[in-house]
Design an enzyme around this catalytic site. Structure first.
Site, PDB file in Angstrom:
ATOM      1  CE  LYS A  28      -2.083  -4.886   3.753  1.00  0.00           C
ATOM      2  NZ  LYS A  28      -2.343  -5.477   2.733  1.00  0.00           N
ATOM      3  CE1 TYR A  70      -4.049  -1.883   5.124  1.00  0.00           C
ATOM      4  CE2 TYR A  70      -3.082   0.252   4.261  1.00  0.00           C
ATOM      5  CZ  TYR A  70      -3.493  -1.174   4.159  1.00  0.00           C
ATOM      6  OH  TYR A  70      -3.177  -1.419   3.436  1.00  0.00           O
ATOM      7  CD  GLU A  93      -2.662   5.578   4.510  1.00  0.00           C
ATOM      8  OE1 GLU A  93      -1.325   5.598   5.616  1.00  0.00           O
ATOM      9  OE2 GLU A  93      -2.702   6.713   3.625  1.00  0.00           O
ATOM     10  CB  THR A 122      -1.306  -0.068   1.408  1.00  0.00           C
ATOM     11  OG1 THR A 122      -1.188   1.276   1.480  1.00  0.00           O
ATOM     12  CG2 THR A 122       0.110  -0.390   2.785  1.00  0.00           C
TER      13      THR A 122
END
Ligand code: F7E
Length: 341
Positions: free
Chosen positions: A154, A150, A128, A126
């Site tokens: 990841k 999160y 992110e 991601t």
């Protein structure tokens, strides 16, 4: 060709299933069992696609389940999309986010290594990971500086897949995908929250849309374009990591304005911070609520997808305005059928 998709009942699973079906794959999907036996976005698939998917109910955190299904099916391609993917929730429940996103990924890596090492494996990383990026736009060489649980999960996930790829010579490719949305996006994500809110107002609702940070900057694309990139990553001669995005930045505020424009409403902003409102003809249509603010925000997102463009010949086909149009029109049509909820 046979594909196994974890998280098949999510947004990307919906588009990927249709892509794989059009390419005549035998498709297997993993769905976590719940009391209602809900199948998420699979329920929205055309019957002839859904009927061809073999569903396996189970939890990717269950190593025995994961290993046995991969050993039995020995898929040519495995798309690992299952995750706790909502950033806001990850602040409230970091442990369960780590459990699913790290533990589940590790189980799949181990199973592929032990029982199906020829499987080509896609991992949903991601944007992110970039968090508070040192450079804009971001590409595969931009350092990862995650800013939420999160993203941290990841980060562990991508380093697990990279390590397994190098140590055991597995074909694992990581997709570092920027925000990708669609008409089947979950209603908790801001894009869909806005498109549903605007559609309800169009259909006569008097409720304003309550949002958090209007100034967050994202690079939003269309999920259907991105699943094609995932598939392409597994058709290469060697595994690699790729950024997919549009190269365009927009704020949440831009998304709101574009969505209202679809129903011919020009918003005007008044006030600031928690008191800011979006109004039209004296009517308040958007409000800020602290409930939707995050303890920490990721910033300044914009994708440099030149590697994917060069190596995969991948490019997004849908721009920001087209995406907003697809989503708002779809929700207006859906509400027209269903009536106001
Ligand atoms: O938030 C802001 C919020 O929840 C987008 C996931 O697919 O993309 C997604 O993560 C932005 C954030 O997505 C509201 O603070 C303002 O800055 O739609 P979102 P996300 O957190 O960017 C990445 C690439 C992933 O990998 C994730 O799995 O919008 N925002 N007001 C709001 N967000 C929400 N949800 N709700 C609001 O009311």
């Amino acid at each position: 060709m046979k594909a196994l998709v974890t998280g098949i009942s999510g947004q990307d699973g919906y588009f990927l299933t249709q892509l794989l079906k059009s390419r005549k794959y035998e498709i297997h999907g993993i769905i976590r069992r719940n009391s209602s036996m809900g199948t998420g976005t699979m329920a929205l698939l055309p019957d002839e696609v859904r009927d061809e998917v073999e569903i396996h109910y189970g939890d990717i955190n269950d190593a025995h389940f994961v290993t046995s299904i991969i050993a039995r099916e020995k898929p040519d391609e495995l798309y690992h999309l299952a995750a706790q993917s909502f950033v806001g929730y990850s602040f409230q429940n970091p442990f369960s986010t780590y459990d699913s996103n790290i533990g589940g990924t590790l189980n799949i890596c181990n199973a592929v290594k032990d029982v199906s090492s020829d499987t080509r494996f896609y991992f949903a990383a991601t944007s992110e990971l970039f968090g508070h990026p040192a450079q804009t736009p971001q590409n595969e060489n931009t350092p990862f500086l995650p800013r939420n649980p999160y993203a941290i999960s990841k980060l562990a996930g991508i380093w697990t897949t990279r390590t397994y790829r190098d140590a055991y010579k597995l074909f694992i490719s990581n997709g570092i995908l920027f925000n990708h949305e669609s008409e089947v996006r979950g209603p908790e994500f801001v894009s869909r929250k806005i498109s549903i809110g605007v559609a309800k107002i169009y259909r006569g609702s008097n409720n304003p849309i309550l949002l958090g940070n209007l100034n967050a900057v994202k690079d939003w694309g269309y999920s259907k374009d991105y699943v094609y990139g995932m598939w392409q990553m597994l058709q290469q001669d060697t595994p690699d990591d790729f950024v997919l995005g549009t190269g365009e930045s927009h704020t949440v505020r831009d998304f709101v304005e574009a969505a209202f424009k679809e129903i011919d409403i020009g918003l005007e902003w008044k006030g600031s911070g928690l008191n800011e409102v979006g109004i039209c003809n004296g009517r308040t249509l958007v409000k800020v609520s602290k409930e939707f603010l995050r303890p920490l925000e990721s910033e300044n997102y914009r994708a440099d997808y030149s590697k994917a463009k060069k190596k995969l010949k991948w490019e997004p086909k849908t721009n920001f305005q087209q995406l907003v149009k697809i989503m708002v029109r779809n929700d207006i049509a859906r509400l027209g059928k269903a009536g106001l909820e």
